[in-house]
Scaffold this motif. Structure first.
Motif, PDB file in Angstrom:
ATOM      1  N   SER A 117       0.816  -1.219   0.000  1.00 13.56           N
ATOM      2  CA  SER A 117       0.000   0.000   0.000  1.00 13.56           C
ATOM      3  C   SER A 117       0.847   1.265   0.000  1.00 13.56           C
ATOM      4  O   SER A 117       0.340   2.347  -0.277  1.00 13.56           O
ATOM      5  CB  SER A 117      -0.946  -0.001   1.205  1.00 13.56           C
ATOM      6  OG  SER A 117      -0.208  -0.066   2.421  1.00 13.56           O
ATOM      7  N   GLY A 118       2.143   1.159   0.348  1.00 14.03           N
ATOM      8  CA  GLY A 118       3.030   2.326   0.321  1.00 14.03           C
ATOM      9  C   GLY A 118       3.480   2.798   1.684  1.00 14.03           C
ATOM     10  O   GLY A 118       4.091   3.866   1.803  1.00 14.03           O
ATOM     11  N   LYS A 119       3.204   2.004   2.742  1.00 11.23           N
ATOM     12  CA  LYS A 119       3.548   2.442   4.110  1.00 11.23           C
ATOM     13  C   LYS A 119       5.043   2.658   4.277  1.00 11.23           C
ATOM     14  O   LYS A 119       5.486   3.710   4.761  1.00 11.23           O
ATOM     15  CB  LYS A 119       3.064   1.386   5.118  1.00 11.23           C
ATOM     16  CG  LYS A 119       1.590   1.053   5.024  1.00 11.23           C
ATOM     17  CD  LYS A 119       1.179   0.067   6.080  1.00 11.23           C
ATOM     18  CE  LYS A 119       1.924  -1.262   5.995  1.00 11.23           C
ATOM     19  NZ  LYS A 119       1.694  -1.979   4.730  1.00 11.23           N
TER      20      LYS A 119
ATOM     21  N   LEU B 145      11.724   9.503  14.320  1.00 14.76           N
ATOM     22  CA  LEU B 145      12.054   8.084  14.358  1.00 14.76           C
ATOM     23  C   LEU B 145      11.011   7.314  13.564  1.00 14.76           C
ATOM     24  O   LEU B 145       9.801   7.466  13.805  1.00 14.76           O
ATOM     25  CB  LEU B 145      12.098   7.570  15.801  1.00 14.76           C
ATOM     26  CG  LEU B 145      12.416   6.076  15.985  1.00 14.76           C
ATOM     27  CD1 LEU B 145      13.821   5.775  15.464  1.00 14.76           C
ATOM     28  CD2 LEU B 145      12.277   5.682  17.444  1.00 14.76           C
ATOM     29  N   ILE B 146      11.462   6.510  12.636  1.00 12.53           N
ATOM     30  CA  ILE B 146      10.558   5.715  11.804  1.00 12.53           C
ATOM     31  C   ILE B 146      10.802   4.245  12.107  1.00 12.53           C
ATOM     32  O   ILE B 146      11.906   3.729  11.869  1.00 12.53           O
ATOM     33  CB  ILE B 146      10.782   6.015  10.309  1.00 12.53           C
ATOM     34  CG1 ILE B 146      10.479   7.495  10.040  1.00 12.53           C
ATOM     35  CG2 ILE B 146       9.900   5.123   9.446  1.00 12.53           C
ATOM     36  CD1 ILE B 146      10.887   7.968   8.670  1.00 12.53           C
TER      37      ILE B 146
ATOM     38  N   ARG C  52      10.886   6.042   3.788  1.00 14.83           N
ATOM     39  CA  ARG C  52      12.057   6.148   2.915  1.00 14.83           C
ATOM     40  C   ARG C  52      12.143   7.510   2.251  1.00 14.83           C
ATOM     41  O   ARG C  52      13.233   8.049   2.033  1.00 14.83           O
ATOM     42  CB  ARG C  52      12.008   5.047   1.856  1.00 14.83           C
ATOM     43  CG  ARG C  52      12.139   3.649   2.441  1.00 14.83           C
ATOM     44  CD  ARG C  52      11.783   2.577   1.438  1.00 14.83           C
ATOM     45  NE  ARG C  52      11.770   1.254   2.054  1.00 14.83           N
ATOM     46  CZ  ARG C  52      11.268   0.169   1.496  1.00 14.83           C
ATOM     47  NH1 ARG C  52      10.731   0.247   0.274  1.00 14.83           N
ATOM     48  NH2 ARG C  52      11.285  -0.981   2.131  1.00 14.83           N
ATOM     49  N   LEU C  53      10.990   8.084   1.935  1.00 14.94           N
ATOM     50  CA  LEU C  53      11.002   9.421   1.341  1.00 14.94           C
ATOM     51  C   LEU C  53      11.321  10.484   2.385  1.00 14.94           C
ATOM     52  O   LEU C  53      11.962  11.493   2.074  1.00 14.94           O
ATOM     53  CB  LEU C  53       9.650   9.710   0.689  1.00 14.94           C
ATOM     54  CG  LEU C  53       9.277   8.864  -0.536  1.00 14.94           C
ATOM     55  CD1 LEU C  53       7.915   9.275  -1.059  1.00 14.94           C
ATOM     56  CD2 LEU C  53      10.331   8.990  -1.630  1.00 14.94           C
ATOM     57  N   ALA C  54      10.880  10.252   3.634  1.00 13.78           N
ATOM     58  CA  ALA C  54      11.178  11.237   4.690  1.00 13.78           C
ATOM     59  C   ALA C  54      12.677  11.335   4.929  1.00 13.78           C
ATOM     60  O   ALA C  54      13.206  12.419   5.199  1.00 13.78           O
ATOM     61  CB  ALA C  54      10.459  10.847   5.980  1.00 13.78           C
TER      62      ALA C  54
ATOM     63  N   PRO D 141      14.607  -0.587  10.188  1.00 16.81           N
ATOM     64  CA  PRO D 141      13.897  -1.394   9.193  1.00 16.81           C
ATOM     65  C   PRO D 141      13.297  -2.653   9.797  1.00 16.81           C
ATOM     66  O   PRO D 141      13.618  -3.050  10.917  1.00 16.81           O
ATOM     67  CB  PRO D 141      15.012  -1.743   8.182  1.00 16.81           C
ATOM     68  CG  PRO D 141      16.260  -1.732   9.000  1.00 16.81           C
ATOM     69  CD  PRO D 141      16.065  -0.662  10.040  1.00 16.81           C
ATOM     70  N   ASP D 142      12.411  -3.288   9.015  1.00 17.75           N
ATOM     71  CA  ASP D 142      11.764  -4.503   9.509  1.00 17.75           C
ATOM     72  C   ASP D 142      12.720  -5.694   9.496  1.00 17.75           C
ATOM     73  O   ASP D 142      12.501  -6.678  10.197  1.00 17.75           O
ATOM     74  CB  ASP D 142      10.521  -4.828   8.685  1.00 17.75           C
ATOM     75  CG  ASP D 142      10.837  -4.962   7.200  1.00 17.75           C
ATOM     76  OD1 ASP D 142      11.912  -4.489   6.780  1.00 17.75           O
ATOM     77  OD2 ASP D 142      10.013  -5.536   6.467  1.00 17.75           O
TER      78      ASP D 142
END
Length: 590
Positions: free
Chosen positions: A387-389, A508-509, A394-396, A430-431
């Motif tokens: 879906s683009g989550k 923080l992502i 990554r763009l941030a 990352p996951d």
């Protein structure tokens, strides 16, 4: 122990792709010309000494043994002295030549690696890592070999000119006889190299295939064992090895046709020298010493003519390897600093305005996305796979640039921030966390190598990693296995979270970064974040209710757009699509 500072490359590859590969490499070779010229000069001096030895043998035999006008001991000591001098000169020439080779290789590797580190995610999406490894190792070695050993071989070939000139000065007729077979050796050498060259490339290609099979099975040994596929993979390797064996057999067959002829042509030259010299000595046209010396010169002349074919083969391979290296160096970095970067440090307010983004393969990830996240807010992104989550995070961090629209942090387009500043202020976990084969302390301190042990421990405590680390035999000094596989998935994720926290980014992502930890540890991690680092803007790509429940706000993402916005309770009661997404991920409890 303080790190040894890296020496920057002394030169760079010329950027003009219209130039030949040698002209592009010339600045690099020129930067090391002092070492190379020293080596070539010493090598030439060694050749001068070498060609004098047979001449001294000739004079010694004629004067001491045939004419008996001089003593033999003097010539023996003189020849021994020349041999010793030649050994010392050749040692020094080889030493400087190898130093040149290693310096060139060092610079080439640093140039290529530095360029690879500047490349964006899109580049690595397109290029296989195995191909990059090949270009950064074997291709660099092929170029290095030609740039250093090529000139050395050419200098070695001058021995033919020097020896022939000396032979002509002694006996022109025997000199011509001695050289009769040499052009034939040169021609055969060139033809042999041309015949063997394609097979040599085939061998290298098939060896790379074997290496790929071995590497994949070592990296994926857990999958192989999980499916009891050991024998099947052994059979796969056997088939790859059979292809290598066929290539090697073909290579041996070709060599067996050419090498015996080339090895025996000099012996034909020896026979001709003995025959013609034997006829000339009784008639006074030559001496016994001359015949003996010319036999030595014939053997001395053989290697240079065979080396000509080697230079041709090395040049062909180096040209192909240089082309592959230049393909990388000529690929510009897509994500670069702005010409006029802004200086303010971002603090945490995110705006996505009409963002569209397509991955390099054309896959559309985001379509007219609009999103606003306030400083200090914790937002969960929920949506089905694809879906683009993850793309939002990554763009941030500007791993990619948007196709259209803009991403702003604190009102400034992310493209206007210096990359180092932006990546320092936007941390991503990352996951699939990657750990290096170093200590846990160094893994956590990767973003801040100068961090103290106390700071590392504090970050580990906040990430819920301190408990299991303290139980390890060497604690924070424990060296993890390759890619961190000596730890469980949840332990690796906690170490990765600690690594991000140590940098203390205002944004923080967490890209599903708590999926492999249990609910209790997950709560501990987020409670620590809330307590110790209040005010941090946090984006969580989430699938689990335990994670979603910790968010201030939940955004439902579908087809690259935000289709619902609210708290978990609000969306669960008002948005059927939200409930369906959770049901699809099997997270809704009874």
């Amino acid at each position: 122990m303080p790190a040894v500072p890296r020496r920057a490359p002394r030169a760079a590859i010329h950027p003009d792709p219209a130039k030949t590969w040698l002209r592009r490499a010339w600045p690099l070779l020129k930067a090391h010309r002092a070492l190379l010229i020293t080596s070539l000069t010493l090598s030439f001096a060694g050749l001068i000494v070498q060609v004098q030895i047979p001449n001294l043998v000739r004079i010694g035999i004629d004067r001491a043994l045939v004419e008996r006008t001089a003593g033999l001991a003097g010539y023996v000591w003189l020849i021994a002295g020349l041999a010793l001098a030649q050994g010392v000169i050749n040692y020094l020439a080889r030493l400087y030549l190898l130093r040149t080779a290693y310096e060139l290789e060092y610079d080439l590797r640093n140039i290529v690696f530095s360029h690879l580190m500047r490349m964006s995610y899109g580049f690595y999406d397109r290029v296989q890592s195995g191909e990059l490894m090949s270009r950064a190792t074997s291709d660099i070695r092929a170029v290095q070999m030609y740039l250093t050993f090529g000139p050395s071989i050419l200098v070695q070939c001058t021995i033919a000119v020097i020896a022939f000139a000396l032979m002509v000065s002694v006996n022109p007729v025997l000199a011509v006889v001695a050289m009769v077979t040499m052009p034939m050796i040169a021609v055969l050498g060139v033809r042999m190299r041309k015949a063997i060259f394609p097979v040599s490339w085939l061998i290298q290609s098939r060896l790379a295939g074997v290496a790929t099979v071995v590497d994949e099975n070592i990296q994926g040994v857990r999958i192989v064992k999980a499916f009891a596929a050991e024998q099947r993979q052994v059979d796969t390797l056997a088939r790859a090895a059979d292809r290598v064996r066929w290539a090697y057999t073909t290579d041996a067959r070709l060599r067996s046709r050419w090498i015996p002829v080339m090895d025996n042509l000099p012996r034909l030259g020896l026979a001709l020298v003995l025959l013609v010299g034997g006829l000339m000595v009784p008639r006074g046209y030559a001496t016994v010493g001359t015949v003996v010396a010319f036999n030595s010169y014939v053997l001395m002349l053989q290697p240079p003519f065979r080396m000509l074919g080697m230079i041709i083969m090395m040049g062909q391979r180096a040209a192909a390897s240089a082309g592959r290296i230049y393909d990388i160096l000529d690929t510009p970095a897509e994500i670069v600093d702005s010409a006029e970067p802004v200086t303010p440090l971002p603090h945490g307010e995110l705006h996505f305005r009409n963002v569209r983004f397509n991955y390099p393969d054309g896959t559309e990830a985001l379509d007219s996305l609009n999103l606003h996240i306030r400083p200090g807010e914790t937002v969960a992104l929920v949506g089905s796979t694809g879906s683009g989550k993850s793309t939002i995070g990554r763009l941030a961090a500007r791993f990619y640039d948007v196709t259209a629209g803009e991403v702003r942090i604190d009102g400034v387009d992310v493209r206007d921030y210096p990359l180092e500043t932006l990546r320092d202020r936007v941390g991503i976990v990352p996951d699939e966390p990657f750990l290096f084969s170093v200590s846990l302390h160094d893994n956590i301190a990767f973003g801040r190598p100068a961090a103290t042990r106390e700071e590392v421990v504090a970050a580990a405590v906040a990430a819920g990693a301190d408990g299991f680390i303290q139980q390890l035999p060497e604690g924070y000094d424990t060296v993890v296995g390759e890619r961190g596989y000596t730890l469980s998935g949840g332990q690796r994720q906690r170490v990765a979270i600690a690594r991000a926290l140590l940098v203390n980014p205002p944004v923080l992502i967490l890209d599903d970064a708590t999926s492999a930890v249990d609910v209790r540890v997950e709560h501990e991690i987020h409670e620590s974040l809330r307590t110790l680092m209040a005010g941090r803007t946090t984006i969580m790509v989430a699938h689990r209710l335990a994670t979603i429940g910790l968010a201030d706000r939940v955004l439902l993402i579908s087809d690259g757009r935000v289709i619902a916005d609210g708290t978990h309770a609000e969306l669960l009661t008002t948005e059927p699509r939200y409930a369906r997404v959770l049901a699809a991920t099997k997270e809704v409890t009874a």
